[in-house]
Design a protein around this motif. Structure first.
Motif, PDB file in Angstrom:
ATOM      1  N   ARG A  11       0.724  -1.185  -0.116  1.00 18.68           N
ATOM      2  CA  ARG A  11      -0.206   0.288   0.027  1.00 18.68           C
ATOM      3  C   ARG A  11       0.845   1.302  -0.052  1.00 18.68           C
ATOM      4  NH1 ARG A  11       0.233   2.347   4.685  1.00 18.68           N
ATOM      5  NH2 ARG A  11       0.728   1.340   6.595  1.00 18.68           N
ATOM      6  N   ASP A  12       0.308   2.445  -0.538  1.00 15.79           N
ATOM      7  CA  ASP A  12       0.991   3.583  -0.317  1.00 15.79           C
ATOM      8  C   ASP A  12       1.329   3.961   1.159  1.00 15.79           C
ATOM      9  OD1 ASP A  12       1.897   6.096  -1.460  1.00 15.79           O
ATOM     10  OD2 ASP A  12      -0.124   7.020  -1.203  1.00 15.79           O
ATOM     11  N   THR A  13       2.525   4.437   1.113  1.00 14.21           N
ATOM     12  CA  THR A  13       3.208   5.208   2.450  1.00 14.21           C
ATOM     13  C   THR A  13       3.564   3.833   3.304  1.00 14.21           C
ATOM     14  OG1 THR A  13       1.015   5.286   3.602  1.00 14.21           O
ATOM     15  CG2 THR A  13       2.110   7.222   2.254  1.00 14.21           C
ATOM     16  N   SER A  14       3.702   2.625   2.739  1.00 14.10           N
ATOM     17  CA  SER A  14       4.442   1.586   3.300  1.00 14.10           C
ATOM     18  C   SER A  14       5.685   2.095   3.983  1.00 14.10           C
ATOM     19  CB  SER A  14       4.370   0.425   2.713  1.00 14.10           C
ATOM     20  OG  SER A  14       3.073  -0.097   2.288  1.00 14.10           O
ATOM     21  N   THR A  15       5.903   1.376   5.199  1.00 13.90           N
ATOM     22  CA  THR A  15       7.398   1.590   5.611  1.00 13.90           C
ATOM     23  C   THR A  15       8.108   0.277   5.962  1.00 13.90           C
ATOM     24  OG1 THR A  15       6.284   1.489   7.788  1.00 13.90           O
ATOM     25  CG2 THR A  15       6.578   3.726   7.067  1.00 13.90           C
ATOM     26  N   ASN A  16       9.472   0.306   6.426  1.00 17.19           N
ATOM     27  CA  ASN A  16      10.162  -0.858   6.386  1.00 17.19           C
ATOM     28  C   ASN A  16      10.018  -1.999   5.276  1.00 17.19           C
ATOM     29  OD1 ASN A  16      10.935  -0.352   9.135  1.00 17.19           O
ATOM     30  ND2 ASN A  16       9.003  -0.740  10.048  1.00 17.19           N
ATOM     31  N   ILE A  17      10.201  -1.328   4.282  1.00 19.15           N
ATOM     32  CA  ILE A  17      10.567  -2.360   2.800  1.00 19.15           C
ATOM     33  C   ILE A  17      11.736  -2.698   2.938  1.00 19.15           C
ATOM     34  CG2 ILE A  17      10.307  -2.063   0.262  1.00 19.15           C
ATOM     35  CD1 ILE A  17       7.610  -1.761   1.573  1.00 19.15           C
ATOM     36  N   GLN A  18      11.861  -3.892   2.702  1.00 16.45           N
ATOM     37  CA  GLN A  18      13.103  -4.530   2.805  1.00 16.45           C
ATOM     38  C   GLN A  18      13.835  -4.272   1.555  1.00 16.45           C
ATOM     39  OE1 GLN A  18      12.942  -8.700   3.456  1.00 16.45           O
ATOM     40  NE2 GLN A  18      11.685  -8.545   5.045  1.00 16.45           N
ATOM     41  N   LEU A  71      17.718   0.291  -3.837  1.00 19.02           N
ATOM     42  CA  LEU A  71      17.270   1.057  -2.792  1.00 19.02           C
ATOM     43  C   LEU A  71      18.176   1.130  -1.492  1.00 19.02           C
ATOM     44  CD1 LEU A  71      13.627  -0.635  -2.999  1.00 19.02           C
ATOM     45  CD2 LEU A  71      14.460   1.356  -3.820  1.00 19.02           C
ATOM     46  N   GLN A  72      18.255   2.414  -1.249  1.00 20.69           N
ATOM     47  CA  GLN A  72      19.051   2.651   0.138  1.00 20.69           C
ATOM     48  C   GLN A  72      18.292   2.531   1.522  1.00 20.69           C
ATOM     49  OE1 GLN A  72      22.380   3.580  -0.151  1.00 20.69           O
ATOM     50  NE2 GLN A  72      22.017   3.302  -2.396  1.00 20.69           N
ATOM     51  N   PRO A  73      18.938   1.806   2.341  1.00 20.64           N
ATOM     52  CA  PRO A  73      18.242   1.920   3.716  1.00 20.64           C
ATOM     53  C   PRO A  73      17.830   3.187   4.306  1.00 20.64           C
ATOM     54  CG  PRO A  73      20.675   1.275   3.983  1.00 20.64           C
ATOM     55  CD  PRO A  73      20.351   1.664   2.766  1.00 20.64           C
ATOM     56  N   ASN A  74      16.712   3.084   5.128  1.00 18.46           N
ATOM     57  CA  ASN A  74      16.084   4.351   5.879  1.00 18.46           C
ATOM     58  C   ASN A  74      15.927   5.799   4.983  1.00 18.46           C
ATOM     59  OD1 ASN A  74      16.182   3.073   8.316  1.00 18.46           O
ATOM     60  ND2 ASN A  74      18.273   3.091   8.408  1.00 18.46           N
ATOM     61  N   THR A  75      15.394   5.243   3.762  1.00 16.25           N
ATOM     62  CA  THR A  75      15.099   6.370   2.825  1.00 16.25           C
ATOM     63  C   THR A  75      13.891   6.239   2.328  1.00 16.25           C
ATOM     64  OG1 THR A  75      17.517   5.988   2.049  1.00 16.25           O
ATOM     65  CG2 THR A  75      15.614   7.167   0.583  1.00 16.25           C
ATOM     66  N   SER A 102       8.845   3.741   2.172  1.00 17.01           N
ATOM     67  CA  SER A 102      10.217   3.719   2.745  1.00 17.01           C
ATOM     68  C   SER A 102      10.689   2.560   3.234  1.00 17.01           C
ATOM     69  CB  SER A 102      10.001   4.687   4.183  1.00 17.01           C
ATOM     70  OG  SER A 102      11.100   4.915   4.956  1.00 17.01           O
ATOM     71  N   THR A 103      12.119   2.531   3.035  1.00 14.18           N
ATOM     72  CA  THR A 103      12.826   1.390   3.546  1.00 14.18           C
ATOM     73  C   THR A 103      13.207   1.610   5.014  1.00 14.18           C
ATOM     74  OG1 THR A 103      14.835   2.572   2.829  1.00 14.18           O
ATOM     75  CG2 THR A 103      13.857   1.169   1.225  1.00 14.18           C
ATOM     76  N   GLY A 104      12.805   2.558   5.522  1.00 16.16           N
ATOM     77  CA  GLY A 104      13.000   2.884   6.950  1.00 16.16           C
ATOM     78  C   GLY A 104      11.599   2.803   7.900  1.00 16.16           C
ATOM     79  N   ASP A 108       9.424  10.501   5.487  1.00 13.06           N
ATOM     80  CA  ASP A 108       9.916  11.636   5.452  1.00 13.06           C
ATOM     81  C   ASP A 108       9.004  12.563   5.037  1.00 13.06           C
ATOM     82  OD1 ASP A 108      12.572  10.974   6.317  1.00 13.06           O
ATOM     83  OD2 ASP A 108      13.345  10.714   4.436  1.00 13.06           O
ATOM     84  N   THR A 109       8.752  13.873   5.633  1.00 15.30           N
ATOM     85  CA  THR A 109       7.630  14.662   5.414  1.00 15.30           C
ATOM     86  C   THR A 109       7.903  16.038   5.069  1.00 15.30           C
ATOM     87  OG1 THR A 109       7.530  15.267   7.650  1.00 15.30           O
ATOM     88  CG2 THR A 109       6.023  13.337   7.027  1.00 15.30           C
ATOM     89  N   ASN A 110       9.188  16.449   4.785  1.00 12.77           N
ATOM     90  CA  ASN A 110       9.750  17.571   4.326  1.00 12.77           C
ATOM     91  C   ASN A 110       9.251  17.923   3.113  1.00 12.77           C
ATOM     92  OD1 ASN A 110      11.093  18.659   6.916  1.00 12.77           O
ATOM     93  ND2 ASN A 110      12.411  16.885   6.203  1.00 12.77           N
TER      94      ASN A 110
END
Length: 191
Positions: A11-18, A71-75, A102-104, A108-110
């Motif tokens: 889903r959109d705005t998923s986090t912790n993508i490996q 993909l980079q980590p925590n990005t 996000s992979t983290g 990020d919301t800036n």
């Protein structure tokens, strides 16, 4: 009518993508779609990456695949398809499809937004590349590719979101050859 987006997996705005395995994103629409117009010129991926993902249509689905090492980590990544996706029969365009992941653990919301103005005519400039560089040197636009990129609309406006916290210099460029760097003969501007 343009196709309607029914679902996206993940889903959109998923986090912790490996990042240690291939990432496949599946967009499902209500009708068969055409993705022939999706290219390095029409799909904006932020932050910028060296490897363009594999994009294919499979009936009512669009499948976007990233290699594991892309993909980079925590990005936080943002994909902007613009108007490059259309239905098969009449090529009605789905406009402004944006997908964020996000992979983290967080998104990020800036945001950076503004308007590009021609210094001589004081009129808005459309379809200009607005670039964010973490490299703050005055030659960054000539030596390296930007961290983030967005194109201005017909009124010269731009808005770029999902930006990692940090300090950036903002450069506007009429990137005629799509090199993502300043070349002689291109107009350049800055804040």
């Amino acid at each position: 009518l343009p196709p309607k987006l029914i679902s996206v997996v993940p889903r959109d705005t998923s986090t912790n993508i490996q990042t240690n395995k291939k990432l496949t994103i599946t967009f499902t629409f209500d009708e068969m779609i055409d993705v022939k117009s999706v290219s390095i010129k029409t799909l904006l991926i932020n932050p910028q990456m060296d490897n363009f993902p594999d994009i294919r249509a499979n009936g009512k689905k669009m499948v976007v695949s990233f290699d594991a090492d892309a993909l980079q980590p925590n990005t936080t990544y943002q994909l902007q398809f613009g108007s490059s996706i259309g239905d098969v029969h009449e090529n009605n365009k789905y406009k402004n499809l944006t997908y964020i992941f996000s992979t983290g653990p967080t998104i990020d919301t800036n945001t950076v937004s503004g308007k590009t103005i021609d210094a001589l005519s004081l009129k808005p400039v459309k379809e200009v590349s607005v670039m964010l560089f973490a490299d703050l040197s005055d030659t960054a636009a000539t030596r390296s590719k930007p961290n983030y990129l967005i194109k201005t609309d017909t009124a010269g406006r731009y808005s770029l979101s999902a930006i990692k916290p940090g300090t950036y210099q903002v450069i506007a460029l009429t990137d005629k050859n799509n090199s993502m760097t300043y070349d002689a003969g291109e107009a350049i501007g800055f804040i």
